[in-house]
Design a protein around this motif. Structure first.
Motif, PDB file in Angstrom:
ATOM      1  N   PRO A   1       3.245  41.525 -85.941  1.00  0.00           N
ATOM      2  CA  PRO A   1       4.264  42.558 -86.195  1.00  0.00           C
ATOM      3  C   PRO A   1       5.650  42.141 -85.703  1.00  0.00           C
TER       4      PRO A   1
ATOM      5  N   GLY B   1      -4.523  63.468 -66.360  1.00  0.00           N
ATOM      6  CA  GLY B   1      -3.277  64.212 -66.526  1.00  0.00           C
ATOM      7  C   GLY B   1      -3.019  65.064 -65.312  1.00  0.00           C
TER       8      GLY B   1
ATOM      9  N   GLY C   1      17.203  62.466 -83.333  1.00  0.00           N
ATOM     10  CA  GLY C   1      16.034  63.297 -83.175  1.00  0.00           C
ATOM     11  C   GLY C   1      15.825  64.148 -84.406  1.00  0.00           C
TER      12      GLY C   1
ATOM     13  N   PHE D   1       3.145  64.985 -69.090  1.00  0.00           N
ATOM     14  CA  PHE D   1       2.398  63.729 -69.117  1.00  0.00           C
ATOM     15  C   PHE D   1       2.992  62.742 -70.097  1.00  0.00           C
ATOM     16  N   VAL D   2       3.429  63.286 -71.201  1.00  0.00           N
ATOM     17  CA  VAL D   2       4.046  62.381 -72.171  1.00  0.00           C
ATOM     18  C   VAL D   2       5.286  61.754 -71.558  1.00  0.00           C
ATOM     19  N   VAL D   3       6.088  62.580 -70.939  1.00  0.00           N
ATOM     20  CA  VAL D   3       7.310  62.065 -70.326  1.00  0.00           C
ATOM     21  C   VAL D   3       6.955  61.087 -69.206  1.00  0.00           C
TER      22      VAL D   3
ATOM     23  N   GLN E   1      16.285  58.852 -86.946  1.00  0.00           N
ATOM     24  CA  GLN E   1      15.214  59.554 -86.237  1.00  0.00           C
ATOM     25  C   GLN E   1      15.386  59.409 -84.724  1.00  0.00           C
TER      26      GLN E   1
ATOM     27  N   LEU F   1       3.984  67.991 -72.092  1.00  0.00           N
ATOM     28  CA  LEU F   1       5.282  67.334 -72.032  1.00  0.00           C
ATOM     29  C   LEU F   1       5.389  66.490 -70.778  1.00  0.00           C
TER      30      LEU F   1
ATOM     31  N   LEU G   1      12.272  68.436 -77.904  1.00  0.00           N
ATOM     32  CA  LEU G   1      12.176  67.315 -77.001  1.00  0.00           C
ATOM     33  C   LEU G   1      10.771  66.698 -77.078  1.00  0.00           C
ATOM     34  N   LEU G   2       9.784  67.583 -77.033  1.00  0.00           N
ATOM     35  CA  LEU G   2       8.403  67.121 -77.085  1.00  0.00           C
ATOM     36  C   LEU G   2       8.164  66.316 -78.350  1.00  0.00           C
ATOM     37  N   PHE G   3       8.681  66.818 -79.447  1.00  0.00           N
ATOM     38  CA  PHE G   3       8.471  66.141 -80.716  1.00  0.00           C
ATOM     39  C   PHE G   3       8.973  64.699 -80.645  1.00  0.00           C
ATOM     40  N   PHE G   4      10.150  64.546 -80.083  1.00  0.00           N
ATOM     41  CA  PHE G   4      10.731  63.202 -80.084  1.00  0.00           C
ATOM     42  C   PHE G   4      10.038  62.290 -79.110  1.00  0.00           C
ATOM     43  N   VAL G   5       9.676  62.861 -77.987  1.00  0.00           N
ATOM     44  CA  VAL G   5       8.966  62.038 -77.018  1.00  0.00           C
ATOM     45  C   VAL G   5       7.647  61.572 -77.625  1.00  0.00           C
ATOM     46  N   VAL G   6       6.938  62.501 -78.246  1.00  0.00           N
ATOM     47  CA  VAL G   6       5.655  62.142 -78.856  1.00  0.00           C
ATOM     48  C   VAL G   6       5.884  61.143 -79.991  1.00  0.00           C
ATOM     49  N   ALA G   7       6.912  61.386 -80.781  1.00  0.00           N
ATOM     50  CA  ALA G   7       7.208  60.470 -81.886  1.00  0.00           C
ATOM     51  C   ALA G   7       7.458  59.071 -81.342  1.00  0.00           C
ATOM     52  N   ALA G   8       8.222  59.018 -80.267  1.00  0.00           N
ATOM     53  CA  ALA G   8       8.515  57.705 -79.680  1.00  0.00           C
ATOM     54  C   ALA G   8       7.223  57.061 -79.204  1.00  0.00           C
ATOM     55  N   GLN G   9       6.377  57.859 -78.596  1.00  0.00           N
ATOM     56  CA  GLN G   9       5.095  57.359 -78.110  1.00  0.00           C
ATOM     57  C   GLN G   9       4.263  56.799 -79.254  1.00  0.00           C
TER      58      GLN G   9
ATOM     59  N   GLN H   1       6.089  57.933 -70.695  1.00  0.00           N
ATOM     60  CA  GLN H   1       7.308  57.298 -71.185  1.00  0.00           C
ATOM     61  C   GLN H   1       8.065  56.623 -70.048  1.00  0.00           C
TER      62      GLN H   1
ATOM     63  N   ASP I   1      -0.639  47.430 -78.004  1.00  0.00           N
ATOM     64  CA  ASP I   1      -0.372  45.997 -78.111  1.00  0.00           C
ATOM     65  C   ASP I   1      -1.234  45.158 -77.177  1.00  0.00           C
TER      66      ASP I   1
ATOM     67  N   LEU J   1       2.093  73.394 -73.163  1.00  0.00           N
ATOM     68  CA  LEU J   1       3.134  72.558 -73.716  1.00  0.00           C
ATOM     69  C   LEU J   1       3.861  71.812 -72.592  1.00  0.00           C
TER      70      LEU J   1
ATOM     71  N   GLU K   1      -3.010  48.933 -85.246  1.00  0.00           N
ATOM     72  CA  GLU K   1      -2.378  47.618 -85.111  1.00  0.00           C
ATOM     73  C   GLU K   1      -3.378  46.602 -84.567  1.00  0.00           C
TER      74      GLU K   1
ATOM     75  N   LEU L   1       4.615  53.382 -80.470  1.00  0.00           N
ATOM     76  CA  LEU L   1       4.110  52.315 -79.625  1.00  0.00           C
ATOM     77  C   LEU L   1       2.633  52.108 -79.912  1.00  0.00           C
TER      78      LEU L   1
ATOM     79  N   LEU M   1      12.462  72.659 -75.898  1.00  0.00           N
ATOM     80  CA  LEU M   1      11.311  71.977 -75.351  1.00  0.00           C
ATOM     81  C   LEU M   1      10.478  71.365 -76.467  1.00  0.00           C
ATOM     82  N   LEU M   2      10.285  72.159 -77.497  1.00  0.00           N
ATOM     83  CA  LEU M   2       9.492  71.682 -78.632  1.00  0.00           C
ATOM     84  C   LEU M   2      10.167  70.482 -79.291  1.00  0.00           C
TER      85      LEU M   2
END
Lengths: 706, 706
Positions: free
Chosen positions: A194, B75, A75, A12-14, A71, A10, B9-17, A17, B23, A6, B647, B20, B6-7
């Motif tokens: 879009p 990664g 969050g 890599f995602v961060v 959202q 995290l 945070l991860l959720f939101f970061v992934v959601a934000a990702q 971002q 494009d 996890l 997209e 996107l 952490l979870l």
């Protein structure tokens, strides 16, 4: 092992971002997670569920936008349900035809946000009102306001709040400084970028409810079936956001595409042609907004080509619209090439006699000032002079005369200056704003238009701070009583930072920026001395052009005696177009506010002004202190660096450097040029420019080369 | 609690990702995490550390790009160190002047990637070679190739691999269909848009090493100190990527900005002016690449204005460059308005006699075909006809005549058709490619230029598939022996999906797309029948224009007897410009390949072709099957939907719908128009168009309206 994976994920995602700097695309709708956990928790409690009372398209938009915003900010994935639930944390969205504030109806687009039994209720008399309320509620959270015991109501003071796009069918934008047009005509209607939806969202969030999609120097294309279908596709994206689509039309269209031999508005075939076209448009776009017309202006065709007048033209279009719910907005921006006249007076002289001639649902659209979107103009004398005609105020958001995309100039103070100007049309307090909102003359319809600064640049507006001008236009169109300062602070909090000191610093820079720009370009009421055609940089020496009123000398009239355009009764007497109370403010050069002085007076170089300095000294002082104020802006911007996204900060830092360079062009060009007339040294303590007038002429002329 | 946070945070970061969508901004350099854990592990083992032997700017770029790519793909944060370490997993980057393959030197830009003692070593004779090697190594991983026992070497066959930007100083792009220019001249040099670096990265990754930053219809601005400083700022971004900056120059610049009374290349003051300007440029940009010149062409000034010839002009500029390491590229795209002549022959007639007159480091830049970037042209007869002059091949990547940004047309097959065409200049096998790479005539310098399809659109190229054309140009400039198919597959894997079946499907569509486009627009060798000026849509009926060779009838010569331009000895005899072996391929209408037939022959409507059909029937067959093939493309694209970002998939789906619509325009316009000459029915099994010729004329004329 799970935790480790996890963490790795995290990371890599961060990391991914982080590499996405703030490129400005999200405008003031960022919805980043609120970092203050306590505040977030409070909001989360209040926003447990969205109850949407109805499922019409705009209500769906309201619920969806609220959900998306929550959202991000909280969050928290907030469900949208159709029936209310017991318990805390409900946000109800509902149309309520009886919605009112202390018995006063909210009006069509107004909203009310209130707390009832501990829950939040957003109502409006229309779906659009609810949508505006949803965005207002999000703004509460974006700006960290409390959600306790809410009792917010707001109704727009002006009904039709429009953006005018000067976008051409080939993708260029007249006076656009933010890339190309956002409309992809070649791709429409099959492909919907879009971005169209993001554009609609941004506009709806600030209350804009209409969009004129094409340049007032219009192509006939838009009236063809091929293009009506494209426009209809755009209208389909705008509709769920409460935004109606309008078109600029080419007066000669019946000839160009209709195969007729005339565009005479009184010709029955011409009338029929427009009626047929209008019916065809409404068939494709049932909520089509109407037409904007630039006619007999700067070479555009118009009814005068057939001996008719503007009212004949506008009324014919109003007839063509017939029972459809659409408007005609007829622009008053007209002037003839007459070296002995004064362009200042021409729109007034043509339109004032037409007052009372215009049919219902026809509005005359008047620029804020009498010349053309200069950085400071006295209000247009038509405001207050056509009581029987609803007037649309047209302001320019794109910075045609205000530094393109390299000068940080916040325009709300300029918009406010016009809105708050008193016409005395119906006694004291008859401000331009009240003329425009219809309250002075009790008009049933009212409108305001801003020439958009929007283009295909990733950040929409070229200069990132240009976003503030789009935002401020929308907010003032909604409520012209808001202050430029309040809007600056609000926008900064939404867009850049919520750190209080940085907000204050940035808002201070914004609010002072337009006056600084005026000082280093056209202080004391100078106007129209910019570079020919492209309107970039200084060219006060411009003495010949295709038309006399396209030169600079026509306007500044510098000579050995002094400087400025005498518009008193000894001169063009343009001042007489205003009410006596207004004339009194400006008619005496000794008491005329310095900011308007050279608009109305030819003042001797050694004349002492109210500031205590001679004209020459005051002129130099303003040019020098104006240019130096850009350095102050740079310092202020440097100071907020820790609070700003690094890429964005670097962007604006670079543009401020360009602004400083160009401010020095303006200063040096103007003081050196006017010095050839004033024949006096640059006053202490200012150091004379190190370059010559020829140097600076050569420099700025580069930008005029093909 | 920590885990929970952490979870969350991860959720939101992934959601934000997730919000996107793809494009297209990242082009073929996406570097998304490799999903196959096993493969990733293999790569991770091999890529534990980057050892960079040196710290010069381009080596730093190589290490940085490799690090960034590995971070994404694996990664894994891979450190860059300066000295080698023991143990597995080292990637060493090193310049090695002696680098060779089996004794053959790699050449300046070549690279070698090899496995030594279990570690990877990337070498080149120059820093640039190492950079290209680093990108090649990343490409290995992006396309999921093994890193075991690597022995990859590659050297470019052409030295100067250039993009030509037809970008204007006002931000428009001539023949650009992807928004505005990416160069922000008003912001330079103070602000450097981060996009400049992403542009440089993309080019370097495919081996492009030079960029002509402005339109060949050039402004004099770029030669002023003001603009040299701006260009120098761009050059500073390009330099660490091994890319040199070039300028297009206006021949009249000595008059326009130099204050001289002449631009005569033999005038000493003119020579001195250019020498001074050149020295000034090199002072600001020590690695400046040189000049591109469009002179005495389509109204541009040139040495012929003074009775001099192209060689006089080019040589004067070569002298001005003097000892600086710069080139002159002089365009051969010239033609006069002569209704009795054949534009096909004009460049040949003007330039062939100049062979041998050009000084060293002067190249003549020749378009792929004799007319103007039509969708299929025979190779330009100058190739092979100027053995003493190095010729730059100029191809157009932007789709001026190939459907703008609404037609999916992969251009590599067209580029290859020219490159592989045999000039027989020095016997069989003297292909255009070998003329251009210098091997036929043993030239020390060689160049290729592509007119860029790059603009400010988020995805760079308007049509997402246009990225493949930019990519293919770079890859073919590097190695013209690569196949269009191989490049299509490679690009698809890097950019869209690595799923094998989808890769095959997409590559198949790409490879067939250009032939499909030719069939529904200009089959059988038709050319130049597109819409006037804008070059959009069909206009075969165009019979009058400012110049005869700007009409369509000049080229197709349709009459009651037949169709096509007789360029045999009975006609204009343009065919005689080619070697006998080439003439033999095309001179007999019975054996001339159908794709070139109407380029060289006026063929009777009822003449039977090698296909077994009459000309009229074959013509109709190609228009109908071509347009129907767009439906096939739509089906293929629909089939790969699960493998493509939603997209992006929707974007291309929409554009394909437009393409189908426009293909039907072309089909209907052309069969109906040519039918007025052929006077025959549309052959079975094809249904005649449901609309009339007037209908379709009206429809496409809409796009010609102001």
């Amino acid at each position: 092992m799970f935790l480790r994976s996890l963490l790795v994920l995290l990371f890599f995602v961060v990391a991914a971002q982080r590499s996405l700097a703030d490129d400005g695309y999200r405008l003031w709708l960022k919805y980043d997670l609120i970092p203050d956990a306590g505040l977030r928790k409070d909001y989360q409690k209040a926003a447990g569920v969205i109850v949407s009372k109805g499922s019409t398209p705009i209500l769906k938009t309201a619920a969806g936008e609220l959900q998306q915003g929550l959202q991000g900010l909280l969050g928290q994935s907030v469900p949208v349900v159709s029936a209310s639930k017991k318990g805390q944390g409900t946000i109800t969205l509902a149309v309520d035809a009886t919605a009112n504030v202390s018995g006063q109806p909210l009006g069509k687009d107004g909203y009310s946000i209130s707390t009832r039994s501990g829950n939040i209720v957003v109502t409006g008399q229309s779906e659009s009102g609810v949508l505006y309320g949803a965005f207002a509620l999000l703004r509460q959270m974006q700006t960290r306001q409390s959600l306790k015991d809410l009792a917010l109501t707001s109704s727009p003071r002006i009904q039709y709040r429009l953006l005018n796009h000067w976008d051409n069918p080939n993708g260029t934008v007249e006076r656009g400084y933010a890339g190309s047009s956002i409309w992809k005509w070649y791709e429409l209607p099959e492909r919907l970028d879009p971005r169209y939806q993001d554009y609609a969202r941004a506009n709806a969030s600030i209350g804009i409810n209409g969009v004129v999609i094409n340049n007032v120097n219009a192509s006939a294309r838009y009236l063809t079936p091929e293009y009506i279908e494209k426009v209809a596709a755009l209208a389909g994206v705008m509709r769920p956001y409460g935004i109606r689509v309008y078109m600029s039309v080419l007066w000669a269209a019946p000839k160009v595409i209709g195969g007729l031999s005339t565009s005479d508005p009184l010709d029955p075939k011409v009338k029929q042609w427009w009626t047929d076209r209008t019916n065809e448009i409404y068939k494709a776009i049932p909520d089509f907004g109407g037409f904007l017309v630039k006619a007999n202006s700067e070479g555009e065709p118009g009814p005068q080509d057939y001996g008719r007048d503007h009212a004949d033209g506008a009324n014919m279009l109003a007839d063509a619209l017939g029972q459809h719910d659409g408007l005609v907005m007829w622009r008053a921006f007209v002037y003839k090439a007459n070296s002995n006249g004064d362009r200042f007076k021409e729109a007034y002289q043509e339109f004032k006699p037409l007052d009372g001639r215009f049919k219902p649902k026809t509005l005359v659209q008047v620029k804020n000032g009498p010349i053309d979107f200069q950085s400071r103009e006295p209000f247009h004398p038509l405001f207050g002079a056509m009581p029987r005609t609803p007037l649309v105020l047209e302001v320019q958001i794109t910075q045609e005369y205000l530094g393109f995309a390299t000068h940080l100039v916040y325009l709300a103070p300029m918009f406010k200056e016009t809105l708050d100007a008193d016409t005395y049309a119906n006694g004291q307090g008859s401000t331009v704003a009240k003329v425009v909102d219809g309250s002075v003359d009790k008009h049933a319809i009212s409108g305001i238009a801003g020439v958009a600064n929007i283009g295909s640049d990733r950040n929409w507006t070229g200069h990132p701070m240009g976003q503030a001008n789009w935002y401020a236009f929308g907010r003032l169109a909604w409520d012209h009583t808001l202050s430029a300062q309040a809007i600056a602070e609000e926008w900064t909090r939404l867009t850049l930072t919520t750190e209080p000191r940085a907000v204050r610093t940035i808002a201070d820079v914004l609010v002072r920026s337009r006056d600084i720009y005026v000082r280093y370009t056209t202080p004391l009421g100078l106007h129209h001395i910019m570079g020919q055609s492209i309107h970039y940089g200084p060219e006060p020496w411009l003495a010949s052009s295709a038309r006399p009123d396209w030169t600079a000398v026509y306007y500044h009239k510098a000579d050995a005696a002094g400087l400025g355009f005498d518009r008193t009764e000894k001169g063009s007497n343009a001042l007489s177009l205003y009410r006596p109370e207004v004339q009194r403010q400006w008619q005496d050069p000794k008491t005329c506010p310095p900011d308007y002085l050279l608009w109305f007076h030819h003042v001797g170089w050694n004349q002492q002004l109210s500031t205590g300095r001679t004209l020459w000294n005051e002129l130099c002082t303003r040019y020098y202190t104006g240019a130096d104020s850009v350095t102050w802006m740079q310092q202020q911007w440097a100071a907020v660096q820790p609070q700003i996204d690094p890429e964005l900060h670097a962007d604006i830092t670079g543009r401020l450097q360009t602004q400083r360079k160009e401010a020095l062009w303006w200063r040096d060009a103007c003081v050196l040029y006017f010095q050839t007339h004033a024949r006096q040294p640059i006053p202490a303590p200012f150091a004379p420019p190190a370059r010559t007038l020829d140097d600076i002429k050569r420099l700025v002329m580069i930008y005029q080369l093909r």
